[in-house]
Motif scaffolding. Structure first.
Motif, PDB file in Angstrom:
ATOM      1  N   PHE A  18       0.853  -1.191   0.000  1.00 39.71           N
ATOM      2  CA  PHE A  18       0.000   0.000   0.000  1.00 39.71           C
ATOM      3  C   PHE A  18       0.894   1.248   0.000  1.00 39.71           C
ATOM      4  N   GLY A  19       1.882   1.257   0.898  1.00 39.55           N
ATOM      5  CA  GLY A  19       2.828   2.372   0.986  1.00 39.55           C
ATOM      6  C   GLY A  19       3.699   2.483  -0.244  1.00 39.55           C
ATOM      7  N   ASN A  20       4.053   1.340  -0.793  1.00 38.01           N
ATOM      8  CA  ASN A  20       4.909   1.296  -1.967  1.00 38.01           C
ATOM      9  C   ASN A  20       4.249   1.984  -3.159  1.00 38.01           C
ATOM     10  N   ILE A  21       2.990   1.689  -3.360  1.00 36.81           N
ATOM     11  CA  ILE A  21       2.253   2.270  -4.487  1.00 36.81           C
ATOM     12  C   ILE A  21       2.089   3.772  -4.299  1.00 36.81           C
ATOM     13  N   GLY A  22       1.666   4.166  -3.115  1.00 35.81           N
ATOM     14  CA  GLY A  22       1.450   5.589  -2.854  1.00 35.81           C
ATOM     15  C   GLY A  22       2.733   6.383  -2.952  1.00 35.81           C
ATOM     16  N   ALA A  23       3.744   5.928  -2.222  1.00 33.23           N
ATOM     17  CA  ALA A  23       4.999   6.688  -2.167  1.00 33.23           C
ATOM     18  C   ALA A  23       5.718   6.640  -3.508  1.00 33.23           C
ATOM     19  N   GLY A  24       5.548   5.548  -4.262  1.00 31.02           N
ATOM     20  CA  GLY A  24       6.157   5.463  -5.594  1.00 31.02           C
ATOM     21  C   GLY A  24       5.655   6.595  -6.472  1.00 31.02           C
ATOM     22  N   HIS A  25       4.357   6.822  -6.451  1.00 30.74           N
ATOM     23  CA  HIS A  25       3.792   7.921  -7.239  1.00 30.74           C
ATOM     24  C   HIS A  25       4.263   9.269  -6.712  1.00 30.74           C
ATOM     25  N   ALA A  26       4.346   9.389  -5.391  1.00 36.90           N
ATOM     26  CA  ALA A  26       4.809  10.657  -4.808  1.00 36.90           C
ATOM     27  C   ALA A  26       6.261  10.924  -5.194  1.00 36.90           C
ATOM     28  N   ALA A  27       7.070   9.880  -5.188  1.00 36.94           N
ATOM     29  CA  ALA A  27       8.492  10.049  -5.543  1.00 36.94           C
ATOM     30  C   ALA A  27       8.628  10.506  -6.990  1.00 36.94           C
ATOM     31  N   THR A  28       7.810   9.933  -7.868  1.00 27.97           N
ATOM     32  CA  THR A  28       7.834  10.342  -9.280  1.00 27.97           C
ATOM     33  C   THR A  28       7.426  11.808  -9.401  1.00 27.97           C
ATOM     34  N   ALA A  29       6.390  12.186  -8.652  1.00 30.43           N
ATOM     35  CA  ALA A  29       5.938  13.579  -8.687  1.00 30.43           C
ATOM     36  C   ALA A  29       7.033  14.516  -8.202  1.00 30.43           C
ATOM     37  N   LEU A  30       7.719  14.110  -7.152  1.00 27.16           N
ATOM     38  CA  LEU A  30       8.784  14.940  -6.586  1.00 27.16           C
ATOM     39  C   LEU A  30       9.941  15.078  -7.578  1.00 27.16           C
ATOM     40  N   SER A  31      10.267  13.966  -8.189  1.00 25.86           N
ATOM     41  CA  SER A  31      11.353  13.956  -9.157  1.00 25.86           C
ATOM     42  C   SER A  31      11.037  14.884 -10.333  1.00 25.86           C
ATOM     43  N   THR A  32       9.804  14.836 -10.818  1.00 30.76           N
ATOM     44  CA  THR A  32       9.381  15.695 -11.930  1.00 30.76           C
ATOM     45  C   THR A  32       9.415  17.161 -11.515  1.00 30.76           C
ATOM     46  N   LEU A  33       8.917  17.402 -10.321  1.00 35.27           N
ATOM     47  CA  LEU A  33       8.819  18.775  -9.813  1.00 35.27           C
ATOM     48  C   LEU A  33      10.189  19.410  -9.646  1.00 35.27           C
ATOM     49  N   LEU A  34      11.139  18.653  -9.126  1.00 34.14           N
ATOM     50  CA  LEU A  34      12.465  19.203  -8.832  1.00 34.14           C
ATOM     51  C   LEU A  34      13.459  18.942  -9.952  1.00 34.14           C
ATOM     52  N   ASN A  35      13.033  18.135 -10.919  1.00 31.08           N
ATOM     53  CA  ASN A  35      13.935  17.711 -11.972  1.00 31.08           C
ATOM     54  C   ASN A  35      15.211  17.094 -11.378  1.00 31.08           C
ATOM     55  N   LYS A  36      15.008  16.248 -10.403  1.00 33.73           N
ATOM     56  CA  LYS A  36      16.129  15.575  -9.743  1.00 33.73           C
ATOM     57  C   LYS A  36      15.780  14.118  -9.584  1.00 33.73           C
ATOM     58  N   GLN A  37      16.828  13.308  -9.460  1.00 32.21           N
ATOM     59  CA  GLN A  37      16.587  11.898  -9.200  1.00 32.21           C
ATOM     60  C   GLN A  37      16.238  11.706  -7.733  1.00 32.21           C
ATOM     61  N   ILE A  38      15.152  11.028  -7.498  1.00 34.58           N
ATOM     62  CA  ILE A  38      14.719  10.776  -6.122  1.00 34.58           C
ATOM     63  C   ILE A  38      14.748   9.277  -5.865  1.00 34.58           C
ATOM     64  N   ASP A  39      15.342   8.947  -4.756  1.00 34.80           N
ATOM     65  CA  ASP A  39      15.484   7.546  -4.383  1.00 34.80           C
ATOM     66  C   ASP A  39      14.435   7.249  -3.305  1.00 34.80           C
ATOM     67  N   MET A  40      13.703   6.154  -3.519  1.00 36.88           N
ATOM     68  CA  MET A  40      12.705   5.800  -2.507  1.00 36.88           C
ATOM     69  C   MET A  40      13.117   4.499  -1.835  1.00 36.88           C
TER      70      MET A  40
END
Lengths: 213, 165
Positions: A18-40
């Motif tokens: 459940f956390g994996n799915i939610g946070a995975g999408h959040a990490a992608t959003a963060l990465s797009t927003l900051l244009n940086k690689q985000i590690d989850m």
């Protein structure tokens, strides 16, 4: 019987997913927003005592930046996106193009604070909408609120519902990190999802596992 | 604080007793209320970190007394008596009960800070224990430390630093 006594390792694995799915999408959003690689990091779903909960982001007195919201709908609970001051400053500098942004500094803060608020909105929104899509449960987040305060004071709001049932809470935690930030412990963000006790039934049911099996 | 003094830590939904030269502390009070009850003459003080207003809210059999305003304060007074405190000499200082979030929600959980403060005050009044100082409400987290020798309660917040009541 207390709801927590019914939770077994299969249930915790499901919550982890459940956390994996939610946070995975959040990490992608963060990465797009900051244009940086985000590690989850792989999320954890744990049954923790209230005092252990306080230690999950550096202790009850640790000053943190948090974007917090209440979840209503078929699943209810609380969600917190918690960052060290240093990490929040780095995200804000990145978004606003002001490398000197500091919470303790004398400069103008309101643009930075609203950028942080918006970052929290986007991340928690993508986390929760992914969960809603996955479970087909109605999940409505409240307007997230920014707080810069002691971790214990903030997170204790997420424990109020659980505390009516016992001295433990079930917390789904995911850690996000900038890949470039290296291995310093300060540079990371935590997602804490704390479903209310009565929401575990609907969550497991939606995923095809009974709480009583 | 005396150099030989140690800090007795009180966790969330926890309580403890302290005598000089030691001090007693609880960290990160948000909606929770830190209640200090002391007998200056007997040199003994106790602190409880109250999380919920009323033990009637408990939805399972076992009750952690330190969690609720009613049972927590009763338990603390009982412990203080065992330590030689006289009930008629007891005084209280309280801090916490902030309203940190304004979530537009019907959920009463989010008004828990003011409800905790109200319940603590009512309980102390029931026992005729005067509140000699308080720092409650607002929207900031607090860490509090009580020195049973000076009977001073030090309160620290993130934005306003420390002050003593």
């Amino acid at each position: 019987m207390n709801y927590i006594e019914k939770i077994n390792t299969t249930h915790l694995d499901i919550l982890k997913e459940f956390g994996n799915i939610g946070a995975g999408h959040a990490a992608t959003a963060l990465s797009t927003l900051l244009n940086k690689q985000i590690d989850m990091k792989v999320p954890s779903a744990r049954i923790v005592s209230f005092n252990d909960m306080m230690e999950m982001a550096g202790g009850a007195e640790q000053e943190v930046v948090s974007v917090s919201l209440r979840i209503e709908g078929e699943v209810t609970g609380n969600m917190f996106f918690v960052l060290s001051l240093q990490q929040a400053e780095s995200f804000i500098s990145n978004m606003t193009g002001n490398p000197a942004f500091s919470f303790k500094g004398a400069g103008e803060q309101s643009i930075g604070l609203s950028a942080m608020q918006e970052l929290g909105n986007i991340l928690s929104g993508s986390y929760l909408s992914a969960l809603g899509d996955f479970t087909h449960l109605q999940i409505y987040p409240s307007v997230p609120e920014l707080a810069i305060d002691m971790f214990g004071a903030i997170i204790s709001y997420g424990l109020v519902e659980s505390s009516q049932y016992g001295d433990y809470a079930i917390v789904i935690e995911t850690i996000l990190k900038e890949v470039e930030a290296g291995h310093t412990d300060e540079m990371k963000g935590h997602f804490f999802l704390l479903p209310d006790p009565l929401s575990f039934g609907p969550i497991f049911e939606a995923l095809g596992v009974g709480l009583y099996e | 604080m005396s150099s030989t003094g140690q800090i007795v830590k009180v966790g969330i939904a926890d309580l403890n007793i302290v005598r000089p030269p030691h001090v007693i502390r609880t960290s990160g009070l948000g909606s929770c209320v830190g209640v200090v009850i002391y007998d200056e003459r007997a040199s003994v003080a106790g602190m409880v970190h109250v999380m919920l207003p009323d033990s009637a809210l408990a939805k399972s059999g076992h009750i952690n007394k330190a969690k609720y305003a009613d049972t927590g304060i009763n338990e603390l007074i009982a412990l203080l008596k065992l330590e030689g405190a006289q009930v008629y000499r007891l005084k209280a200082k309280i801090a916490g009960g902030a309203q940190m979030f304004q979530f537009s929600s019907q959920n009463s959980s989010f008004k828990i800070g003011p409800r905790n403060v109200e319940a603590v005050k009512q309980m102390l009044q029931t026992h005729h224990i005067p509140i000699v100082a308080e720092d409650v409400g607002g929207n900031s987290g607090r860490t509090i430390e009580f020195d049973p020798h000076s009977c001073e309660l030090q309160i620290r917040t993130v934005n306003k630093g420390s002050h003593i009541i």
